[in-house]
Design a protein around this motif. Structure first.
Motif, mmCIF file in Angstrom:
data_model
loop_
_atom_site.group_PDB
_atom_site.id
_atom_site.type_symbol
_atom_site.label_atom_id
_atom_site.label_comp_id
_atom_site.label_asym_id
_atom_site.label_seq_id
_atom_site.Cartn_x
_atom_site.Cartn_y
_atom_site.Cartn_z
ATOM 1 N N GLN A 75 73.369 24.955 -8.458
ATOM 2 C CA GLN A 75 74.259 26.002 -8.828
ATOM 3 C C GLN A 75 74.843 25.644 -10.376
ATOM 4 O OE1 GLN A 75 77.547 27.486 -6.360
ATOM 5 N NE2 GLN A 75 76.786 29.628 -6.817
ATOM 6 N N ASN B 171 71.716 32.383 -9.395
ATOM 7 C CA ASN B 171 72.838 32.209 -8.638
ATOM 8 C C ASN B 171 74.103 31.663 -9.183
ATOM 9 O OD1 ASN B 171 73.625 32.282 -5.689
ATOM 10 N ND2 ASN B 171 73.168 30.154 -5.439
ATOM 11 N N HIS C 183 74.697 37.383 -1.687
ATOM 12 C CA HIS C 183 75.219 37.745 -2.885
ATOM 13 C C HIS C 183 76.894 38.263 -2.701
ATOM 14 C CE1 HIS C 183 71.315 38.372 -3.645
ATOM 15 N NE2 HIS C 183 71.080 39.509 -3.083
ATOM 16 N N THR D 67 75.723 38.156 -11.409
ATOM 17 C CA THR D 67 75.011 37.132 -10.710
ATOM 18 C C THR D 67 74.696 37.731 -9.299
ATOM 19 O OG1 THR D 67 75.477 35.049 -9.672
ATOM 20 C CG2 THR D 67 77.347 36.295 -10.071
ATOM 21 N N ALA E 10 74.859 35.464 -6.839
ATOM 22 C CA ALA E 10 75.283 34.346 -6.198
ATOM 23 C C ALA E 10 75.800 34.748 -4.650
ATOM 24 C CB ALA E 10 76.551 33.786 -6.731
ATOM 25 N N ASP E 11 75.322 33.738 -3.701
ATOM 26 C CA ASP E 11 75.866 34.056 -2.397
ATOM 27 C C ASP E 11 77.178 33.613 -2.081
ATOM 28 O OD1 ASP E 11 73.306 34.994 -1.993
ATOM 29 O OD2 ASP E 11 72.524 33.087 -1.728
#
Ligand SMILES: [Zn+2]
Ligand SMILES: [Zn+2]
Length: 1011
Positions: free
Chosen positions: A82, A146, A532, A543, A545-546
């Motif tokens: 990441q 991510n 997300h 993004t 991103a989780d």
């Protein structure tokens, strides 16, 4: 199998080709799939501000990050990949202001905070994308989609939780103090932001000596010194050093005696006798000075090294002044506003401190208060973000007390593995000396501090968005993100008195944003993973991103390794440590690699305005990513790196040896239709040596990766390639000409292993060569091939050959010292030391073109001893000339490593020693290994003839190359009659140049014809 390689690599073109191929073949995805579920290696990326194109200094850090991630992935570990972008706070605002042509906070407010926030987000999105692209071009493998962006609501909520925790522990307070203030940015700056040499500039300021007339001593005055005229309007006191002597001149001026500069003294007093004297201030007539009583106070810190020895004190405009003001209960007058402009009640209304300078000096001059106006050039603090000279202002700021966390942080730092090791002490120093954390900034697009102070005295700190909505006085329908201006509209109900309370307008220090990521990006205490789920608020569109759950955090926290520039000790390393320690009592990392700065190739700082800056894209397009990565990796990280085309070209030149070796293999492998799977037949000693040498390479590289010590990677690899090319291939050429399968097999294995272990450092070249070298049963990419098993070790053999190579090296040195060409055969070499090389006398003889190699004492040596003048001159004095002459005549004895001459004992460091060959011999010695060689330089007629034969062979082979002949083409050679005597060696010549026939037939120059 074995596609041909061009003569030399075009790095940028080759890298673009590999990038496209990685994408098409999904190599990175396949690597991640391959390692999924394996043991984890946790790396945590410190965010880079997505604000500008990447700088070349970023490429150093990103190279190191990628290098160690690739290594651990090759070892089969599962990684997160990441990337992080810093995306709010002062630095983003300053760039957007420039973009919009905005010059002050007032103009931002006129522009509108919602619009301004939008522009900030757009800039971050734009540069985040650019930096991702530039990083990919550098070869960095990250899960780009991510990436975390610190302006995410989720990130902000995590910081709120931290702040709430600080408040619960009683660490949070509002401080009224003097701070460094940037008048352009309109905010105070904190200690950690302003530490470091580059936060100062050499500036020229006025140096004023000003008279303060004494009230109770007619005709007398104090003389004070200042370099900041604007602060005189806020003067309330003058400080003297109690134990210093002060004198009065005939003009009635009081100076410290040490600073009176030869002025006549008519009266003298100790400093403490001056304390309490009252004086008329320099600007008593301005409104703000009404009612202020000016007096002399004592201060032990008054310097007698500069100025007049009497210091003007303005508690509203200086840090020490402010502290003294507290001690002596002085009034605090702050003459300028946020933008550094004069407030009306101080006169000079609306002028900046800079603009007011000359009018103030003029005014003092007119009122006969000016003793002298000079100039001074000194180091002066400037804003780390915009370069504006700072001033001091007394303001209200929010702080987190750090005393409670200091010792736990120091203790925890003892457990961290720092590379280079001594940076651990730098961290200790910072932690020991850090002041309370000034977390508030009077700005706009940043972390909204969730502080709601009520007039009843209650301070509410909100810990989450849910809590905010729950405590809001009215339903909230317009809160698209946790940023100004939207959040400023939400009022909450005071828990103590029930009144409606507004948030303070301040935003937070950007290091809070970056400091929380070990919690926020890993899902600390988050119940359920949300796909997300980190892409919230401002981060929603930039993004995917989780937001993982707490179980994930348990798996990945703490990071096994982090790596950033040295200055991050007081920035990111500090902020992640502080926040993690506060929330969970542990540090978020186990090991750190830190590194210094990038300079230009002459060692100067790089500046766009100096024309010596090289931007990343230019470097990658023109040099190629691998040479850049090689340059960074070879650098000792505790020293600044000199970057430029010169060093990059030098790297390219060095990388050519590997390329040529691989090409050599591929060329012969194609001719022989070599099959790596077929039985190699019997190996020769040289083959077994290369196998052992390769095993040593794998060990050395593995060890260097494990120690995070990249200079050793480069050193070890270059030494190996030198052995491979300049020993193995050199010594085996003839076998390759004959298609020797054992040699092909051995060289293939060595190249494959070498490419594997070097792949993390230069991924493009490694994968390119891997594709050229791989057989069908090998993975498509070197990055899918795992780590090579070290083959058979044979330390004895490796040490022997290392010694052989040293002897050969010395032999060459002796030869070139005597000015004899390498091709000229010689009679004899005598070797002293290098006992392990004895079994290789034939190889040494062949390499050095001598008929015989013998071991023995190199006594054929003339010793030349000269005095080392700086050491010996002072000791011997007038005896020196005689000693020098005696040494020159050789009249000395060797005694215990030193020399006795004319009754003087000279130590080894007092003389310069050179060993010269006896007449007819050339000598070379390597003091480190204790090896000395002597080469017989006599060239008799037989040797001379052989020398001509070798010259001819060399010439014919050059002609073959120039004629573009294939390695297997046979030729006929014609020689001039004058060279007929060389035909005595016709067989050797034929053999070396693949000739079927040699004849002499009246040509003027040698000729070759392909048959
Ligand atoms: Zn500034
Ligand atoms: Zn209240």
């Amino acid at each position: 199998m074995f596609a041909p390689l061009p003569d030399k690599p075009d790095h940028p073109a080759l890298e673009e080709e590999i990038l496209a191929w990685w994408d098409a073949e999904r190599i990175f995805e396949r690597l991640r799939e391959q390692n999924r579920g394996n043991e984890k290696w946790s790396f945590l990326d410190g965010p880079i501000t997505a604000n500008n194109p990447m700088g070349i200094h970023h490429a150093w850090g990103r190279t190191l990050k990628d290098l160690f991630q690739r290594y651990h992935a090759l070892r089969g570990k599962e990684l997160r990949y990441q990337n992080g972008y810093d995306s709010q706070g002062l630095w983003v605002e300053v760039e957007v202001e420039k973009e919009l042509g905005i010059r002050s906070k007032r103009e931002i407010e006129e522009y509108g905070l919602a619009e301004f926030a939008q522009r900030c987000k757009e800039r971050v999105a734009r540069y985040g994308e650019l930096m991702s692209r530039q990083s990919r071009r550098l070869g960095m493998w990250m899960d780009w989609e991510n990436s975390y962006f610190t302006f995410s609501d989720t990130n902000i909520e995590y910081i709120w939780r931290f702040l709430k925790e600080c408040h619960a522990r009683g660490w949070l307070y509002k401080g009224h103090r003097s701070t460094q203030w940037c008048p352009r940015c309109g905010t105070s700056l904190s200690q950690h932001e302003q530490a470091g040499d580059d936060k100062y500039a050499e500036l020229t300021h006025p140096s004023l000596y000003v008279r303060f007339p004494l009230l109770d001593r007619e005709g007398e005055s104090l003389v004070i010194w200042t370099t900041t005229p604007w602060t005189l309007t806020a003067n309330v006191a003058a400080a003297v050093r109690p134990d210093a002597e002060y004198v009065r001149t005939p003009h009635g001026e009081w100076w410290a005696k040490e600073r009176a500069d030869g002025r006549e003294a008519v009266e003298a007093k100790r400093g403490d006798e001056l304390v309490g004297w009252r004086y008329r201030g320099p600007f008593d007539d301005v409104a703000a000075q009404q009612g202020v009583e000016h007096r002399v106070i004592p201060w032990d810190e008054v310097s007698l090294d500069e100025g007049s020895g009497i210091v003007h004190i303005a508690p509203g405009a200086g840090t020490e002044d402010f502290e003294l003001g507290r001690e002596h209960d002085l009034q605090v007058l702050v003459p300028v506003d946020e933008a550094g402009r004069f407030l009306p009640e101080f006169g000079f209304a609306g002028l900046s401190t800079e603009e007011a300078r000359d009018p103030i000096i003029e005014d003092l001059r007119e009122r006969h208060l000016l003793v002298e106006a000079l100039e001074i050039t000194h180091r002066y603090p400037i804003c780390w973000r915009c370069g504006t000279p700072l001033i001091f202002r007394v303001v209200d700021d929010w702080f987190i007390g750090c005393d409670a966390i200091r010792q736990p942080l120091l203790d925890a730092n003892q457990e961290v593995a720092w590379t280079p090791e001594f940076y651990s002490r730098r961290m200790d120093d910072w932690l020991r000396n850090m002041g309370d954390w000034n977390i508030s900034r009077k700005r706009y697009f940043g972390l909204p501090l969730p502080f709601y102070p009520c007039s009843c005295g209650e301070l509410t700190v909100i810990g989450s968005k849910a809590e905010l909505l729950e405590r809001a006085t009215a339903p909230v329908d317009d809160l698209p993100e946790l940023h100004r201006p939207w959040i400023d509209e939400v009022e909450i109900r005071c828990g103590s008195c029930g009144e409606a309370v507004r948030r303070i307008p301040e935003v937070g220090d950007a290091w809070l944003d970056a400091g929380i990521v070990p919690m926020s990006t890993l899902g600390w205490q988050n119940e359920t993973a949300v796909p997300h789920g980190y892409a919230t608020g401002s981060a929603r569109e930039v993004t995917k991103a989780d937001l993982p759950d707490h179980a994930y955090w348990e798996q990945w926290f703490p990071a096994d390794w982090v790596s950033e520039m040295r200055e991050q000790i007081r920035l990111w390393f500090y902020s992640i440590s502080f926040m993690s320690m506060t929330l969970i009592g542990r540090l978020p990392y186990r090991a750190v690699l830190t590194y210094e700065k990038v300079r230009d190739e002459t060692g100067r700082e790089m500046h766009k305005s100096w024309g010596n800056a090289i931007d990343v894209e230019e470097a990658l397009d023109n040099m190629g990513a691998d040479p850049v990565r090689w340059l960074f990796s070879g650098q000792n990280p505790s020293q600044n790196l000199n970057f430029g085309y010169g060093p990059a070209n030098e790297v390219k030149r060095r990388l050519l040896t590997l390329w040529h070796s691989a090409k050599f293999f591929v060329d012969y492998a194609r001719i022989e239709q070599f099959d790596p799977a077929a039985d190699p037949g019997e190996l020769q000693p040289l083959d077994r040596w290369l196998q052992a040498r390769t095993a040593q390479l794998v060990d050395e590289m593995t060890d260097a990766y494990e120690r995070f010590w990249t200079p050793e990677l480069v050193r070890s690899f270059e030494a190996f390639v030198d052995d491979l090319s300049n020993w193995y291939i050199r010594r085996s050429r003839r076998r390759f000409w004959k298609g020797d399968r054992a040699a092909l097999h051995t060289l293939h294995r060595a190249l494959v292993d070498a490419v594997q272990v070097v792949a993390p450092v230069m991924p493009f070249l490694a994968d390119y060569l891997w594709r050229a070298l791989r057989s069908d049963d090998m993975p498509d990419s070197v990055f899918l091939a795992g780590w090579p098993e070290p083959g058979r070790h044979d330390e004895q053999l490796v040490a022997e050959v290392a010694e052989v190579r040293r002897v050969v090296e010395l032999g060459r040195q002796a030869r070139s010292g005597a000015g004899i060409k390498h091709r000229q055969p010689l009679r004899e070499l005598v070797v002293q030391g290098a006992e392990r090389a004895r079994g290789h006398a034939d190889e040494i003889a062949e390499e050095l073109r001598v008929k015989e190699v013998e071991w023995g004492e190199v006594e054929a040596t003339e010793l030349i001893v000269k005095p080392h003048l700086p050491a010996l001159g002072p000791r011997l004095g007038k005896d020196l000339p005689a000693v020098r002459e005696a040494l020159a005549r050789g009249e000395f004895e060797e005694v215990d490593g030193g020399f006795r001459v004319l009754g003087h004992d000279l130590g080894p460091d007092e003389v310069l020693v050179e060993r010269r060959g006896r007449e007819g011999w050339a000598v070379a010695a390597d003091p480190e290994s204790g090896i000395t060689v002597a080469l017989d330089t006599t060239i008799d007629p037989e040797l001379e003839l052989e020398g001509r034969v070798y010259n001819l062979i060399h010439r014919l082979n050059s002609m073959r190359r120039e004629a573009g002949l294939e390695l297997t083409d046979r030729i006929v050679v014609r020689l001039p009659e004058s060279e007929a005597d060389l035909l005595a060696h016709a067989d050797r010549i034929k053999d070396e140049v693949l000739a079927v026939e040699i004849e002499t037939d009246g040509v003027a120059e040698p000729q070759i014809t392909k048959v």
